[in-house]
Design a protein around this motif. Structure first.
Motif, short mmCIF file in Angstrom:
data_model
loop_
_atom_site.label_atom_id
_atom_site.label_comp_id
_atom_site.label_asym_id
_atom_site.label_seq_id
_atom_site.Cartn_x
_atom_site.Cartn_y
_atom_site.Cartn_z
N LYS A 182 0.81 -1.22 0.00
CA LYS A 182 0.00 0.00 0.00
C LYS A 182 0.84 1.27 0.00
O LYS A 182 0.31 2.35 -0.24
CB LYS A 182 -0.91 0.03 1.24
CG LYS A 182 -1.99 -1.03 1.27
CD LYS A 182 -2.83 -0.85 2.53
CE LYS A 182 -3.94 -1.87 2.62
NZ LYS A 182 -4.73 -1.69 3.88
N GLN A 183 2.15 1.13 0.27
CA GLN A 183 3.01 2.30 0.46
C GLN A 183 2.37 3.23 1.51
O GLN A 183 2.17 4.42 1.29
CB GLN A 183 3.24 3.04 -0.86
CG GLN A 183 4.13 2.28 -1.84
CD GLN A 183 5.57 2.17 -1.34
OE1 GLN A 183 6.30 3.17 -1.25
NE2 GLN A 183 6.00 0.95 -1.02
N GLN A 184 2.05 2.62 2.65
CA GLN A 184 1.32 3.31 3.70
C GLN A 184 1.94 3.04 5.06
O GLN A 184 2.38 1.92 5.35
CB GLN A 184 -0.14 2.84 3.68
CG GLN A 184 -0.98 3.33 4.85
CD GLN A 184 -2.37 2.77 4.83
OE1 GLN A 184 -3.18 3.13 3.97
NE2 GLN A 184 -2.69 1.87 5.76
N LEU A 185 1.93 4.06 5.92
CA LEU A 185 2.35 3.91 7.29
C LEU A 185 1.12 4.03 8.18
O LEU A 185 0.37 5.02 8.09
CB LEU A 185 3.37 4.98 7.68
CG LEU A 185 4.00 4.82 9.08
CD1 LEU A 185 4.99 3.65 9.09
CD2 LEU A 185 4.69 6.11 9.51
N PHE A 186 0.91 3.05 9.04
CA PHE A 186 -0.21 3.07 9.99
C PHE A 186 0.37 3.12 11.41
O PHE A 186 1.16 2.26 11.80
CB PHE A 186 -1.07 1.81 9.82
CG PHE A 186 -2.13 1.65 10.87
CD1 PHE A 186 -3.04 2.66 11.12
CD2 PHE A 186 -2.22 0.48 11.61
CE1 PHE A 186 -4.03 2.52 12.09
CE2 PHE A 186 -3.20 0.32 12.58
CZ PHE A 186 -4.10 1.34 12.82
N CYS A 187 -0.03 4.14 12.16
CA CYS A 187 0.49 4.34 13.51
C CYS A 187 -0.68 4.48 14.48
O CYS A 187 -1.76 4.94 14.11
CB CYS A 187 1.33 5.62 13.60
SG CYS A 187 2.56 5.80 12.28
N ALA A 188 -0.45 4.13 15.73
CA ALA A 188 -1.49 4.30 16.75
C ALA A 188 -0.87 4.40 18.13
O ALA A 188 0.24 3.91 18.37
CB ALA A 188 -2.48 3.15 16.70
N ARG A 189 -1.63 5.03 19.03
CA ARG A 189 -1.21 5.20 20.42
C ARG A 189 -2.32 4.71 21.34
O ARG A 189 -3.50 4.84 21.02
CB ARG A 189 -0.92 6.68 20.68
CG ARG A 189 -0.25 6.94 22.02
CD ARG A 189 0.14 8.39 22.15
NE ARG A 189 0.64 8.67 23.50
CZ ARG A 189 0.60 9.86 24.07
NH1 ARG A 189 0.11 10.90 23.41
NH2 ARG A 189 1.06 10.03 25.29
#
Length: 598
Positions: free
Chosen positions: A129-136
């Motif tokens: 996807k050429q995607q960065l998924f981040c979460a806190r």
């Protein structure tokens, strides 16, 4: 517990030097090992503190089985073993909680976040996807910062210092954050001391795709109170807390407990005993009549723990500040960070992981001012508080007299809470210092301004992540120690948040649900305890010549960096050896520690 870092940019391999500087800057978060991985457009870095799956299978950055995804995680996923059984189709190679997130992502993509418990900050690069998924995590236990670099790089890390280490950012001071700090003594959890470095707020996720950053909330604390009897509440309270403690004891190293001798930490130690009867407890105390060490010792003896007492030594406070404040990255005035650093330092000599009783006051109604606010609800005129409660109640809450506040008008208990409790510099005083802006806090709900439960909800969204968790994370990680907080287990915390106010406090008692549920686990002395502060007063510290000398060096020299941001002449009016003086000193130390980038 670890430190994470990354740079998303074309030809990411060209950023090897910058990524190395980032992970070097946060080596204290993970001294056991350091690793980097590169895709064409993504560079990911990790510092490891080995706690679960000590083998090479547990190292990060960690690839999925297809190598299309790669994750860096800071934190712990509690109960991950039971989650793992739901993903039998995934070919697990190790026993770490990190790999469970990859399995969840392979099936659910970003929707995994709704089912993920624990304390965490992570980033997953998806090559396809050429995607960065981040979460806190939901309550802000673990930090996540990001920025856009000079060449449009997306940069993220566990600490601000790692982002600054890239030299790809020319930081600019955020006037709103400065205003919030001066008012409350910490930077708001939804902003950053720099206007061009950003904090991913608690309970939020971030997606980077096609150069666009999208940030959204994935969780909100419950807004409606339960209707439940005390007997029903006690049963559920004990069940959920035991379950939380049990999950948080999972590790491939020993897990100890902080023990202050207060109600919260005593409860954690008591329940740990049911699952791990050979536990280690650690206490910090000052050698004076009000020391809490004697209470902690009672609980330690009751549960036959391996008990470690750390006695306050007569230290040079100025030297301690110079040692500890560089770990903070943002101005921070909670004076308990110094003893917290010392207890974490001593704990690390024997342990890698400890449990803490943090957040109990916000969940159970433990602060003195909650009781006052509870009484305020019965008065039509909030100005009457001056006459009805006076100095007697507030002598330990505010260092200026209550009488001096007589011109303040409070329209509700929320207004009172926001503009008096924990306040240092008033709006007019901030204006004198040259700070003309305010930060307008947004919440995940519309608070009822006369609801005590909503005030506690506000503290869980504001004070806990902005102050309590910052102190806990930075002081622990400065010593390469992991601190876990059982009270912030999402199931337990949600239950407590929704309890009716009368199960938390009344005019005679605080923490009613905790006292009713846990009293049989305590000693008689502990049962009768009221909340007690942590250690010596600021006024006592300012009696030390070394601290006054440090203050003079930083606050009476108009050439110091801090005076690029606040007015020198106005500052001199507040050097009273009290709370305002202390807050200004911490601000000046932050400026001194970061003078090369300011």
């Amino acid at each position: 517990m670890c430190g994470i870092a990354g740079i998303i940019a074309a030809n990411a391999v060209n950023y090897q030097s910058e990524l190395q500087k980032m992970t070097d800057a946060i080596a204290h978060r993970g001294p056991d090992s350091a690793h980097h991985e590169f895709y064409e457009n993504a560079a990911l870095g990790h510092r490891r503190l080995s706690i679960i799956d000590l083998s090479e299978n547990g190292k990060q950055p960690m690839f999925s089985n297809t190598k299309n995804e790669c994750i860096v995680l800071n934190g712990e996923i509690y109960g991950y073993q039971s989650i793992k059984t739901d993903y039998s189709e995934y070919p697990f190679r190790g026993t770490s909680d990190t790999e469970v997130i990859l399995a969840m992502y392979r099936r659910k993509n970003e929707k995994l976040i709704y089912d993920l418990p624990g304390m965490f900050a992570f980033a997953i690069w998806d090559e396809e996807k050429q995607q960065l998924f981040c979460a806190r995590d939901r309550f802000g236990e673990k930090p996540f910062y990001y920025a856009v670099g000079k060449n449009n790089e997306f940069i993220f890390a566990s600490e601000i210092k790692a982002i600054l280490a890239t030299e790809l950012i020319d930081p600019k001071v955020n006037q709103e954050a400065l205003s919030h700090y001066l008012q409350y003594g910490y930077v708001n959890a939804y902003q950053n001391i720099y206007s061009n470095i950003f904090t991913l707020p608690p309970a939020h996720q971030l997606i980077l795709k096609d150069g666009k950053i999208s940030v959204s909330r994935y969780y909100s604390i419950p807004k409606i109170n339960k209707k439940i009897s005390l007997s029903e509440a006690k049963e559920e309270f004990i069940y959920l807390l035991k379950n939380s403690v049990k999950k948080q004891l999972i590790a491939d190293v020993e897990v100890g407990s902080f023990l202050s001798g207060g109600l919260d930490s005593s409860s954690i130690v008591a329940l740990v005993n049911e699952f791990s009867p050979q536990q280690t407890t650690i206490s910090f105390g000052y050698d004076h009549a009000d020391s809490e060490l004697k209470y902690a010792k009672e609980i330690a003896e009751k549960y036959h723990t391996k008990h470690i007492e750390i006695h306050e030594e007569k230290k040079n406070i100025a030297a301690s500040l110079l040692t500890v404040t560089p770990f903070l990255d943002e101005p921070f005035a909670d004076r308990s960070f110094l003893p917290h650093y010392e207890i974490c330092k001593s704990a690390r000599e024997n342990l890698k992981v400890v449990l803490s009783g943090d957040a109990g006051d916000e969940l159970f109604g433990g602060y003195n001012f909650y009781r006052v606010e509870n009484e305020l609800k019965n008065h039509f005129s909030y100005q009457n508080i001056i006459a009805k409660f006076g100095l007697k109640i507030y002598q330990n809450l505010k260092q200026i007299s209550f009488i001096s506040q007589k011109n303040i008008e409070h329209n509700s208990i929320l207004d009172f809470h926001q503009n008096f409790v924990r306040n240092s510099f008033s709006k007019s005083e901030r204006n004198q210092l040259g700070i003309k802006v305010d930060y307008q806090q947004e919440y995940s709900f519309e608070p009822n301004e006369n609801s005590l439960n909503d005030i506690m909800r506000i503290d869980l969204e504001k004070f806990v992540p902005g102050n309590t968790m910052v102190k806990s994370d930075r002081m622990a990680m400065a010593n390469s120690l992991e601190v876990r907080t059982p009270f912030l287990d999402v199931d337990f915390a949600e239950f407590c948040i929704q309890l009716p106010e009368n199960l938390k406090l009344n005019k005679d008692n605080d923490k009613i649900i905790l006292r009713e549920s846990m009293n049989s686990y305590w000693t008689e002395t502990i049962r009768k305890r009221k909340k007690q502060g942590f250690g010596m007063s600021i006024e006592d510290w300012f009696k030390e010549e070394s601290l006054l000398s440090l203050s003079d060096d930083l606050l009476k020299d108009r050439n110091q960096k801090i005076f690029d941001h606040i007015d020198f002449a106005a500052t001199q009016k507040f050097l009273d050896k009290g709370q305002k003086h202390w807050n200004l000193l911490q601000l000046s130390l932050w400026a001194q520690n970061n003078k090369t980038v300011l």
